[in-house]
Design a protein around this motif. Sequence first.
Motif, PDB file in Angstrom:
ATOM      1  N   PRO A  73       0.811  -1.225   0.000  1.00 48.90           N
ATOM      2  CA  PRO A  73       0.000   0.000   0.000  1.00 48.90           C
ATOM      3  C   PRO A  73       0.839   1.267   0.000  1.00 48.90           C
ATOM      4  CG  PRO A  73      -0.207  -1.171   2.100  1.00 48.90           C
ATOM      5  CD  PRO A  73       0.466  -2.101   1.146  1.00 48.90           C
ATOM      6  N   CYS A  74       2.016   1.229   0.609  1.00 49.61           N
ATOM      7  CA  CYS A  74       2.880   2.406   0.609  1.00 49.61           C
ATOM      8  C   CYS A  74       3.445   2.664  -0.784  1.00 49.61           C
ATOM      9  CB  CYS A  74       4.016   2.234   1.617  1.00 49.61           C
ATOM     10  SG  CYS A  74       4.797   3.793   2.078  1.00 49.61           S
ATOM     11  N   TYR A  75       3.851   1.610  -1.472  1.00 50.81           N
ATOM     12  CA  TYR A  75       4.308   1.747  -2.859  1.00 50.81           C
ATOM     13  C   TYR A  75       3.196   2.335  -3.728  1.00 50.81           C
ATOM     14  CZ  TYR A  75       8.938  -0.429  -3.288  1.00 50.81           C
ATOM     15  OH  TYR A  75      10.282  -0.697  -3.231  1.00 50.81           O
ATOM     16  N   LYS A  76       1.982   1.838  -3.541  1.00 48.93           N
ATOM     17  CA  LYS A  76       0.857   2.307  -4.347  1.00 48.93           C
ATOM     18  C   LYS A  76       0.596   3.794  -4.095  1.00 48.93           C
ATOM     19  CE  LYS A  76      -3.934   1.132  -5.534  1.00 48.93           C
ATOM     20  NZ  LYS A  76      -4.486   2.494  -5.424  1.00 48.93           N
ATOM     21  N   ALA A  77       0.609   4.176  -2.824  1.00 43.83           N
ATOM     22  CA  ALA A  77       0.379   5.582  -2.489  1.00 43.83           C
ATOM     23  C   ALA A  77       1.506   6.459  -3.028  1.00 43.83           C
ATOM     24  CB  ALA A  77       0.269   5.744  -0.978  1.00 43.83           C
ATOM     25  N   TYR A  78       2.734   5.952  -2.985  1.00 42.53           N
ATOM     26  CA  TYR A  78       3.889   6.710  -3.470  1.00 42.53           C
ATOM     27  C   TYR A  78       3.817   6.906  -4.978  1.00 42.53           C
ATOM     28  CZ  TYR A  78       8.811   8.182  -3.629  1.00 42.53           C
ATOM     29  OH  TYR A  78       9.983   8.879  -3.800  1.00 42.53           O
ATOM     30  N   ALA A  79       3.384   5.865  -5.671  1.00 44.04           N
ATOM     31  CA  ALA A  79       3.257   5.954  -7.132  1.00 44.04           C
ATOM     32  C   ALA A  79       2.233   7.001  -7.540  1.00 44.04           C
ATOM     33  CB  ALA A  79       2.867   4.596  -7.698  1.00 44.04           C
ATOM     34  N   GLU A  80       1.216   7.161  -6.722  1.00 43.10           N
ATOM     35  CA  GLU A  80       0.125   8.075  -7.061  1.00 43.10           C
ATOM     36  C   GLU A  80       0.320   9.465  -6.449  1.00 43.10           C
ATOM     37  OE1 GLU A  80      -3.180   5.973  -5.481  1.00 43.10           O
ATOM     38  OE2 GLU A  80      -3.264   4.520  -7.128  1.00 43.10           O
ATOM     39  N   SER A  81       1.378   9.628  -5.640  1.00 42.64           N
ATOM     40  CA  SER A  81       1.516  10.853  -4.858  1.00 42.64           C
ATOM     41  C   SER A  81       2.106  11.995  -5.663  1.00 42.64           C
ATOM     42  CB  SER A  81       2.395  10.598  -3.635  1.00 42.64           C
ATOM     43  OG  SER A  81       3.726  10.356  -4.031  1.00 42.64           O
ATOM     44  N   ASN A  82       1.643  13.185  -5.371  1.00 41.19           N
ATOM     45  CA  ASN A  82       2.265  14.434  -5.794  1.00 41.19           C
ATOM     46  C   ASN A  82       1.577  15.527  -4.994  1.00 41.19           C
ATOM     47  OD1 ASN A  82       3.383  16.684  -6.921  1.00 41.19           O
ATOM     48  ND2 ASN A  82       3.127  16.009  -9.038  1.00 41.19           N
ATOM     49  N   THR A  83       2.120  15.821  -3.838  1.00 46.03           N
ATOM     50  CA  THR A  83       1.453  16.737  -2.919  1.00 46.03           C
ATOM     51  C   THR A  83       1.593  18.197  -3.325  1.00 46.03           C
ATOM     52  OG1 THR A  83       3.429  16.986  -1.534  1.00 46.03           O
ATOM     53  CG2 THR A  83       1.944  15.162  -1.015  1.00 46.03           C
ATOM     54  N   GLY A  84       2.422  18.467  -4.334  1.00 45.34           N
ATOM     55  CA  GLY A  84       2.664  19.843  -4.726  1.00 45.34           C
ATOM     56  C   GLY A  84       3.806  20.469  -3.948  1.00 45.34           C
ATOM     57  N   ASN A  85       4.407  19.699  -3.023  1.00 44.28           N
ATOM     58  CA  ASN A  85       5.517  20.211  -2.225  1.00 44.28           C
ATOM     59  C   ASN A  85       6.882  19.830  -2.794  1.00 44.28           C
ATOM     60  OD1 ASN A  85       3.966  21.458  -0.110  1.00 44.28           O
ATOM     61  ND2 ASN A  85       3.453  19.411   0.602  1.00 44.28           N
ATOM     62  N   ASN A  86       6.893  19.024  -3.845  1.00 40.83           N
ATOM     63  CA  ASN A  86       8.158  18.668  -4.478  1.00 40.83           C
ATOM     64  C   ASN A  86       8.784  19.903  -5.115  1.00 40.83           C
ATOM     65  OD1 ASN A  86       7.792  15.865  -3.937  1.00 40.83           O
ATOM     66  ND2 ASN A  86       6.427  15.720  -5.693  1.00 40.83           N
ATOM     67  N   LYS A  87      10.129  19.962  -5.077  1.00 44.20           N
ATOM     68  CA  LYS A  87      10.815  21.094  -5.716  1.00 44.20           C
ATOM     69  C   LYS A  87      12.269  20.714  -5.970  1.00 44.20           C
ATOM     70  CE  LYS A  87      11.913  23.332  -1.263  1.00 44.20           C
ATOM     71  NZ  LYS A  87      11.360  22.260  -0.426  1.00 44.20           N
ATOM     72  N   PRO A  88      12.860  21.270  -7.029  1.00 45.26           N
ATOM     73  CA  PRO A  88      14.293  21.027  -7.263  1.00 45.26           C
ATOM     74  C   PRO A  88      15.123  21.654  -6.148  1.00 45.26           C
ATOM     75  CG  PRO A  88      13.232  21.924  -9.234  1.00 45.26           C
ATOM     76  CD  PRO A  88      12.265  22.087  -8.097  1.00 45.26           C
ATOM     77  N   TYR A  89      16.220  21.017  -5.811  1.00 45.12           N
ATOM     78  CA  TYR A  89      17.157  21.627  -4.876  1.00 45.12           C
ATOM     79  C   TYR A  89      17.774  22.867  -5.526  1.00 45.12           C
ATOM     80  CZ  TYR A  89      16.901  17.353  -2.084  1.00 45.12           C
ATOM     81  OH  TYR A  89      16.454  16.306  -1.312  1.00 45.12           O
ATOM     82  N   ASP A  90      18.202  23.802  -4.705  1.00 41.09           N
ATOM     83  CA  ASP A  90      18.804  25.035  -5.205  1.00 41.09           C
ATOM     84  C   ASP A  90      20.001  24.721  -6.109  1.00 41.09           C
ATOM     85  OD1 ASP A  90      16.995  26.504  -3.757  1.00 41.09           O
ATOM     86  OD2 ASP A  90      18.372  26.966  -2.104  1.00 41.09           O
ATOM     87  N   GLY A  91      20.029  25.344  -7.269  1.00 49.93           N
ATOM     88  CA  GLY A  91      21.150  25.190  -8.186  1.00 49.93           C
ATOM     89  C   GLY A  91      21.046  24.035  -9.154  1.00 49.93           C
ATOM     90  N   ILE A  92      20.015  23.197  -9.024  1.00 49.23           N
ATOM     91  CA  ILE A  92      19.911  22.006  -9.857  1.00 49.23           C
ATOM     92  C   ILE A  92      19.584  22.341 -11.318  1.00 49.23           C
ATOM     93  CG2 ILE A  92      18.481  19.962 -10.315  1.00 49.23           C
ATOM     94  CD1 ILE A  92      20.665  19.577  -8.185  1.00 49.23           C
ATOM     95  N   VAL A  93      18.664  23.246 -11.551  1.00 49.41           N
ATOM     96  CA  VAL A  93      18.309  23.587 -12.927  1.00 49.41           C
ATOM     97  C   VAL A  93      19.517  24.188 -13.645  1.00 49.41           C
ATOM     98  CG1 VAL A  93      16.864  25.048 -14.381  1.00 49.41           C
ATOM     99  CG2 VAL A  93      15.849  23.839 -12.444  1.00 49.41           C
ATOM    100  N   ASP A  94      20.242  25.051 -12.976  1.00 47.33           N
ATOM    101  CA  ASP A  94      21.463  25.622 -13.569  1.00 47.33           C
ATOM    102  C   ASP A  94      22.495  24.531 -13.836  1.00 47.33           C
ATOM    103  OD1 ASP A  94      20.433  28.175 -13.512  1.00 47.33           O
ATOM    104  OD2 ASP A  94      21.425  28.739 -11.633  1.00 47.33           O
ATOM    105  N   LEU A  95      22.599  23.571 -12.935  1.00 45.88           N
ATOM    106  CA  LEU A  95      23.507  22.440 -13.124  1.00 45.88           C
ATOM    107  C   LEU A  95      23.167  21.683 -14.404  1.00 45.88           C
ATOM    108  CD1 LEU A  95      25.477  20.103 -12.256  1.00 45.88           C
ATOM    109  CD2 LEU A  95      23.578  19.204 -10.909  1.00 45.88           C
TER     110      LEU A  95
END
Length: 214
Positions: A73-95
């Motif tokens: 059930p945790c795998y299933k919830a993780y596969a479907e999850s996207n809380t909107g709180n995800n974000k790239p770490y600072d400097g990653i896009v420039d990298l």
Amino acid sequence: MKHAAVIFNLEGTLLDTLEDLTAVVNKTLKDAGYPEKTKEEIKKCVGNNMGELIRAAVPKGTTWEESYDLIEPCYKAYAESNTGNNKPYDGIVDLLDTVAKEGVKIAIISNKPENTATELCKQFFGDRASIVMGEKEDVKALPAPDLIFGAAKELGVLLNHILYVGNTKADVQAAKNAGVDGIAVSWGFKDRAYLENHGASVIVDTPAELIEKI
């Protein structure tokens, strides 16, 4: 740059998914009647896979069978999850932009299901990665080398010209299992001391430092 291609682990390396992961694990624990964990406690529990995380998160005295029942059930919830709180770490896009400008091919791999990983990468990184690969039925999860091998094949780059970048002991071991150069980053789920204790030979603390190693 000495490598023809760089393969990045997604979670904890490029993308900060700790809020999302905490919400998923806490939902699983709560549904099973167990106490929830803080974000920092979840961070410490992160290991090679979801099973290891769950077994670390359940209360002491929980049997192996009881914790095992929570993995699916945790795998299933993780596969479907996207809380909107995800974000790239600072400097990653420039990298990523810097690496691409140097003509180095980019792939991103994840233990998340491939469609979920692809959606996240498109949302945060656009078309910066040539290849995005995730968990599939016939592909073993990290630290098995399957995802690295698959990405290398799709990129058309020999293993001795590839660098793999990750942030946990699973990533350190995956690079060794695949026979590719590996670098661990300390800004993700695990700190420098943890990475050193789990065999990382090269560790960087910032995206700018990583660019110098590629």
